[in-house]
Write a protein that holds these residues in place. Structure first.
Motif, PDB file in Angstrom:
ATOM      1  N   GLN A 150       0.831  -1.199   0.000  1.00 33.47           N
ATOM      2  CA  GLN A 150       0.000   0.000   0.000  1.00 33.47           C
ATOM      3  C   GLN A 150       0.871   1.257   0.000  1.00 33.47           C
ATOM      4  OE1 GLN A 150      -3.560   0.436  -0.021  1.00 33.47           O
ATOM      5  NE2 GLN A 150      -2.783   2.484  -0.447  1.00 33.47           N
ATOM      6  N   LEU A 151       1.926   1.256   0.800  1.00 30.51           N
ATOM      7  CA  LEU A 151       2.820   2.403   0.877  1.00 30.51           C
ATOM      8  C   LEU A 151       3.500   2.670  -0.458  1.00 30.51           C
ATOM      9  CD1 LEU A 151       4.386   4.589   2.402  1.00 30.51           C
ATOM     10  CD2 LEU A 151       6.016   2.818   3.093  1.00 30.51           C
ATOM     11  N   VAL A 152       4.028   1.627  -1.080  1.00 30.38           N
ATOM     12  CA  VAL A 152       4.750   1.796  -2.339  1.00 30.38           C
ATOM     13  C   VAL A 152       3.820   2.319  -3.435  1.00 30.38           C
ATOM     14  CG1 VAL A 152       5.993   0.547  -4.140  1.00 30.38           C
ATOM     15  CG2 VAL A 152       6.516   0.106  -1.757  1.00 30.38           C
ATOM     16  N   LYS A 153       2.547   1.973  -3.362  1.00 34.47           N
ATOM     17  CA  LYS A 153       1.564   2.457  -4.345  1.00 34.47           C
ATOM     18  C   LYS A 153       1.185   3.918  -4.101  1.00 34.47           C
ATOM     19  CE  LYS A 153      -0.656  -1.982  -5.358  1.00 34.47           C
ATOM     20  NZ  LYS A 153      -1.909  -2.775  -5.240  1.00 34.47           N
ATOM     21  N   ASN A 154       1.525   4.448  -2.943  1.00 33.10           N
ATOM     22  CA  ASN A 154       1.255   5.848  -2.626  1.00 33.10           C
ATOM     23  C   ASN A 154       2.414   6.685  -3.168  1.00 33.10           C
ATOM     24  OD1 ASN A 154       0.832   8.364  -1.533  1.00 33.10           O
ATOM     25  ND2 ASN A 154       0.518   7.649   0.568  1.00 33.10           N
ATOM     26  N   TYR A 155       2.269   7.178  -4.387  1.00 28.83           N
ATOM     27  CA  TYR A 155       3.387   7.836  -5.052  1.00 28.83           C
ATOM     28  C   TYR A 155       3.686   9.225  -4.506  1.00 28.83           C
ATOM     29  CZ  TYR A 155       2.850   3.927  -8.209  1.00 28.83           C
ATOM     30  OH  TYR A 155       2.750   2.654  -8.727  1.00 28.83           O
ATOM     31  N   SER A 156       2.816   9.734  -3.619  1.00 24.39           N
ATOM     32  CA  SER A 156       3.105  11.016  -2.980  1.00 24.39           C
ATOM     33  C   SER A 156       3.950  10.843  -1.717  1.00 24.39           C
ATOM     34  CB  SER A 156       1.800  11.730  -2.613  1.00 24.39           C
ATOM     35  OG  SER A 156       1.146  11.079  -1.529  1.00 24.39           O
ATOM     36  N   ALA A 157       4.090   9.613  -1.255  1.00 17.48           N
ATOM     37  CA  ALA A 157       4.857   9.346  -0.028  1.00 17.48           C
ATOM     38  C   ALA A 157       6.350   9.441  -0.317  1.00 17.48           C
ATOM     39  CB  ALA A 157       4.512   7.966   0.518  1.00 17.48           C
ATOM     40  N   ARG A 158       7.072  10.083   0.574  1.00 17.21           N
ATOM     41  CA  ARG A 158       8.533  10.167   0.444  1.00 17.21           C
ATOM     42  C   ARG A 158       9.166   9.002   1.206  1.00 17.21           C
ATOM     43  NH1 ARG A 158       6.818  15.236   1.555  1.00 17.21           N
ATOM     44  NH2 ARG A 158       7.651  15.259   3.682  1.00 17.21           N
ATOM     45  N   ILE A 159      10.033   8.271   0.525  1.00 16.40           N
ATOM     46  CA  ILE A 159      10.641   7.074   1.109  1.00 16.40           C
ATOM     47  C   ILE A 159      12.162   7.246   1.118  1.00 16.40           C
ATOM     48  CG2 ILE A 159      10.889   4.565   0.911  1.00 16.40           C
ATOM     49  CD1 ILE A 159       8.234   4.483  -0.545  1.00 16.40           C
ATOM     50  N   SER A 160      12.757   7.037   2.271  1.00 16.21           N
ATOM     51  CA  SER A 160      14.204   7.214   2.402  1.00 16.21           C
ATOM     52  C   SER A 160      14.962   6.133   1.632  1.00 16.21           C
ATOM     53  CB  SER A 160      14.609   7.165   3.881  1.00 16.21           C
ATOM     54  OG  SER A 160      14.432   5.852   4.395  1.00 16.21           O
ATOM     55  N   ARG A 161      16.223   6.400   1.403  1.00 16.37           N
ATOM     56  CA  ARG A 161      17.077   5.431   0.703  1.00 16.37           C
ATOM     57  C   ARG A 161      17.125   4.097   1.450  1.00 16.37           C
ATOM     58  NH1 ARG A 161      20.433   4.089  -3.909  1.00 16.37           N
ATOM     59  NH2 ARG A 161      21.491   2.230  -3.156  1.00 16.37           N
ATOM     60  N   ASN A 162      17.287   4.151   2.765  1.00 13.86           N
ATOM     61  CA  ASN A 162      17.376   2.916   3.546  1.00 13.86           C
ATOM     62  C   ASN A 162      16.086   2.104   3.446  1.00 13.86           C
ATOM     63  OD1 ASN A 162      19.990   3.409   4.366  1.00 13.86           O
ATOM     64  ND2 ASN A 162      19.403   4.308   6.333  1.00 13.86           N
ATOM     65  N   SER A 163      14.951   2.781   3.556  1.00 17.49           N
ATOM     66  CA  SER A 163      13.673   2.069   3.462  1.00 17.49           C
ATOM     67  C   SER A 163      13.451   1.537   2.058  1.00 17.49           C
ATOM     68  CB  SER A 163      12.519   2.991   3.870  1.00 17.49           C
ATOM     69  OG  SER A 163      12.519   3.212   5.264  1.00 17.49           O
ATOM     70  N   MET A 164      13.869   2.306   1.041  1.00 15.94           N
ATOM     71  CA  MET A 164      13.709   1.848  -0.333  1.00 15.94           C
ATOM     72  C   MET A 164      14.540   0.583  -0.567  1.00 15.94           C
ATOM     73  SD  MET A 164      11.919   2.858  -3.008  1.00 15.94           S
ATOM     74  CE  MET A 164      11.795   4.635  -3.193  1.00 15.94           C
ATOM     75  N   GLU A 165      15.739   0.548  -0.025  1.00 18.89           N
ATOM     76  CA  GLU A 165      16.576  -0.648  -0.153  1.00 18.89           C
ATOM     77  C   GLU A 165      15.900  -1.846   0.511  1.00 18.89           C
ATOM     78  OE1 GLU A 165      20.499  -0.069   1.282  1.00 18.89           O
ATOM     79  OE2 GLU A 165      21.076   1.342  -0.288  1.00 18.89           O
ATOM     80  N   ALA A 166      15.330  -1.622   1.680  1.00 15.88           N
ATOM     81  CA  ALA A 166      14.652  -2.711   2.395  1.00 15.88           C
ATOM     82  C   ALA A 166      13.457  -3.221   1.587  1.00 15.88           C
ATOM     83  CB  ALA A 166      14.192  -2.227   3.772  1.00 15.88           C
ATOM     84  N   LEU A 167      12.717  -2.314   0.977  1.00 23.50           N
ATOM     85  CA  LEU A 167      11.563  -2.708   0.166  1.00 23.50           C
ATOM     86  C   LEU A 167      11.998  -3.472  -1.080  1.00 23.50           C
ATOM     87  CD1 LEU A 167       9.521   0.589   0.495  1.00 23.50           C
ATOM     88  CD2 LEU A 167       8.814  -1.648   1.370  1.00 23.50           C
ATOM     89  N   VAL A 168      13.060  -3.013  -1.709  1.00 21.63           N
ATOM     90  CA  VAL A 168      13.579  -3.707  -2.894  1.00 21.63           C
ATOM     91  C   VAL A 168      14.030  -5.113  -2.528  1.00 21.63           C
ATOM     92  CG1 VAL A 168      15.489  -3.751  -4.548  1.00 21.63           C
ATOM     93  CG2 VAL A 168      14.175  -1.653  -4.213  1.00 21.63           C
ATOM     94  N   ASP A 169      14.728  -5.262  -1.414  1.00 22.65           N
ATOM     95  CA  ASP A 169      15.158  -6.586  -0.970  1.00 22.65           C
ATOM     96  C   ASP A 169      13.950  -7.495  -0.720  1.00 22.65           C
ATOM     97  OD1 ASP A 169      17.803  -5.876  -1.132  1.00 22.65           O
ATOM     98  OD2 ASP A 169      18.024  -5.438   1.007  1.00 22.65           O
ATOM     99  N   ARG A 170      12.907  -6.957  -0.113  1.00 23.87           N
ATOM    100  CA  ARG A 170      11.702  -7.752   0.159  1.00 23.87           C
ATOM    101  C   ARG A 170      10.970  -8.112  -1.127  1.00 23.87           C
ATOM    102  NH1 ARG A 170       8.847  -4.323   4.893  1.00 23.87           N
ATOM    103  NH2 ARG A 170       7.098  -5.724   4.466  1.00 23.87           N
ATOM    104  N   SER A 171      11.138  -7.311  -2.174  1.00 22.07           N
ATOM    105  CA  SER A 171      10.408  -7.561  -3.423  1.00 22.07           C
ATOM    106  C   SER A 171      10.863  -8.827  -4.129  1.00 22.07           C
ATOM    107  CB  SER A 171      10.563  -6.365  -4.372  1.00 22.07           C
ATOM    108  OG  SER A 171      11.850  -6.324  -4.977  1.00 22.07           O
ATOM    109  N   GLU A 172      12.057  -9.332  -3.778  1.00 23.38           N
ATOM    110  CA  GLU A 172      12.508 -10.570  -4.416  1.00 23.38           C
ATOM    111  C   GLU A 172      11.561 -11.713  -4.087  1.00 23.38           C
ATOM    112  OE1 GLU A 172      16.482 -13.394  -4.924  1.00 23.38           O
ATOM    113  OE2 GLU A 172      16.518 -11.693  -3.538  1.00 23.38           O
ATOM    114  N   ALA A 173      11.090 -11.763  -2.853  1.00 26.46           N
ATOM    115  CA  ALA A 173      10.173 -12.823  -2.428  1.00 26.46           C
ATOM    116  C   ALA A 173       8.714 -12.382  -2.479  1.00 26.46           C
ATOM    117  CB  ALA A 173      10.516 -13.273  -1.005  1.00 26.46           C
ATOM    118  N   LEU A 174       8.462 -11.070  -2.499  1.00 26.79           N
ATOM    119  CA  LEU A 174       7.093 -10.550  -2.471  1.00 26.79           C
ATOM    120  C   LEU A 174       6.786  -9.904  -3.816  1.00 26.79           C
ATOM    121  CD1 LEU A 174       4.544 -10.039  -0.785  1.00 26.79           C
ATOM    122  CD2 LEU A 174       5.601  -7.918   0.023  1.00 26.79           C
ATOM    123  N   GLU A 175       6.150 -10.666  -4.692  1.00 24.63           N
ATOM    124  CA  GLU A 175       5.909 -10.210  -6.064  1.00 24.63           C
ATOM    125  C   GLU A 175       5.034  -8.961  -6.113  1.00 24.63           C
ATOM    126  OE1 GLU A 175       4.275 -12.032 -10.331  1.00 24.63           O
ATOM    127  OE2 GLU A 175       4.501 -13.318  -8.561  1.00 24.63           O
ATOM    128  N   GLY A 176       4.117  -8.827  -5.141  1.00 24.53           N
ATOM    129  CA  GLY A 176       3.229  -7.676  -5.132  1.00 24.53           C
ATOM    130  C   GLY A 176       3.935  -6.338  -5.007  1.00 24.53           C
TER     131      GLY A 176
END
Length: 345
Positions: A150-176
């Motif tokens: 839900q957060l990643v789909k909110n394109y107005s939300a500002r996401i830090s570099r560290n959080s973006m890295e964590a989300l990218v790492d999680r995306s390997e197993a989480l296709e959504g």
């Protein structure tokens, strides 16, 4: 302000005295409707009285009335802080409009709500316009997959570099997470390059078209992932794998085939047939039979494919071979090796 207010102070007092007749829920709903409607023109004294009555009744009325009041208060900026706080911490059916729309909730308040409540409150907060990095860091740290999507789909939300890295790492197993992440304009190119390794072909094309990533850099990223053991390499010693990958690198394919024959006891005709590149699964079986690690199997396959590596990778064949190797039972692979020793492959 007009001389005659639509809702007089005396009228509010009369409503307050009718609580025993009309019931607390009826009073609260009537006051919210009359006084908090955007068309109501209240004096400061009337507004203070309105909030005072709601403050006294809000924790005593049913959910439907509390939600009714929350809908009216969510768009206002003059609500007493304790009333906003009460509604934001209520059940999600009541809290939702406050969590999504109220501008009176500070970053500190939102972080506290994220930490205090579960998925439903976090999902609502993730919808807010213009979320700051402080709040999105808290949402990512909460670790809920649905909230992350839900957060990643909110394109107005500002996401830090560290959080973006964590989300990218999680995306390997989480296709959504994959598609909405690649569609964010704030996704750094190096993280897009990392995602290229595990996303499907459609998203790979999207990444190439929307990020400044050259083919040689993509190939380097994929090769780097293989060398790192893809996603789950471990520290288990792999004597045969290390030796055979090194033989292929230093002595070429023929040197590798001879070394594989020596390790397994297979004749050269069978070894040549296994590694004629017509079946990556057969190669997976052969490597599994002598306890290759997934890391070494990936490296070996990459070197064997050579210039065809990018083609196989884009078609998903390389990834499928890795998955097959991972699923393959060692005992079954060793049984296949024994059959190859005693009969034609």
């Amino acid at each position: 302000m007009s001389e005659v207010s639509p809702v007089s102070y005396e009228r509010l007092l009369r409503l307050a005295h009718q609580r025993a007749i009309d019931g607390k829920g009826g009073l609260a709903a009537s006051i919210a409707k009359m006084c908090l409607d955007s068309r109501a023109d209240l004096t400061k004294q009337e507004l203070e009285l309105t909030f005072e009555i709601l403050r006294e009744l809000i924790d005593q009325v049913e959910i439907e009335i509390r939600r009714y009041i929350a809908d009216y208060l969510a768009e206002r900026t003059d609500v007493p802080d304790d009333l906003v706080d009460f509604l934001a911490n209520d059940t999600i059916n009541v809290a939702y409009p406050i969590l999504v729309h109220s501008k009176q909730l500070t970053d500190d308040s939102l972080v506290e709500l994220v930490m205090k409540h579960g998925q439903s409150h976090q999902l609502a907060i993730a919808e807010r316009d213009g979320l700051s990095e402080i709040v999105t860091d808290a949402l990512v740290a909460a670790g809920d997959n649905e909230v992350a999507i839900q957060l990643v789909k909110n394109y107005s939300a500002r996401i830090s570099r560290n959080s973006m890295e964590a989300l990218v790492d999680r995306s390997e197993a989480l296709e959504g997470l994959q598609a909405p992440l690649t569609r964010r304009r704030d996704l750094p190119e190096d993280l897009a390059r990392r995602m290229y390794i595990w996303v499907g072909e459609a998203l790979r094309q999207h990444i190439i078209q929307n990020f400044n990533i050259q083919d040689d850099l993509v190939n380097a990223a994929i090769a780097g992932a293989v060398e790192a053991g893809i996603a789950d390499s471990d520290a288990v010693e792999d004597v045969h794998g290390d030796r055979l990958v090194k033989a292929l690198h230093e002595e070429g394919k023929q040197g590798f085939l001879a070394a594989f024959s020596a390790v397994t006891g297979l004749n050269m005709a069978t070894v040549n047939k296994i590694f004629d590149m017509t079946s990556l699964n057969t190669i997976a079986i052969a490597c599994k039979s002598i306890d290759f690690s997934k890391q070494n199997f990936g490296l070996l396959l990459q070197q064997l494919l050579g210039s065809k590596f990018q083609q196989y990778s884009s078609a998903g064949l390389f990834e499928k071979a890795l998955q097959y190797f991972e699923r393959l039972e060692s005992a079954n692979a060793k049984a296949a090796l024994d059959k190859w020793k005693t009969g034609p492959h």
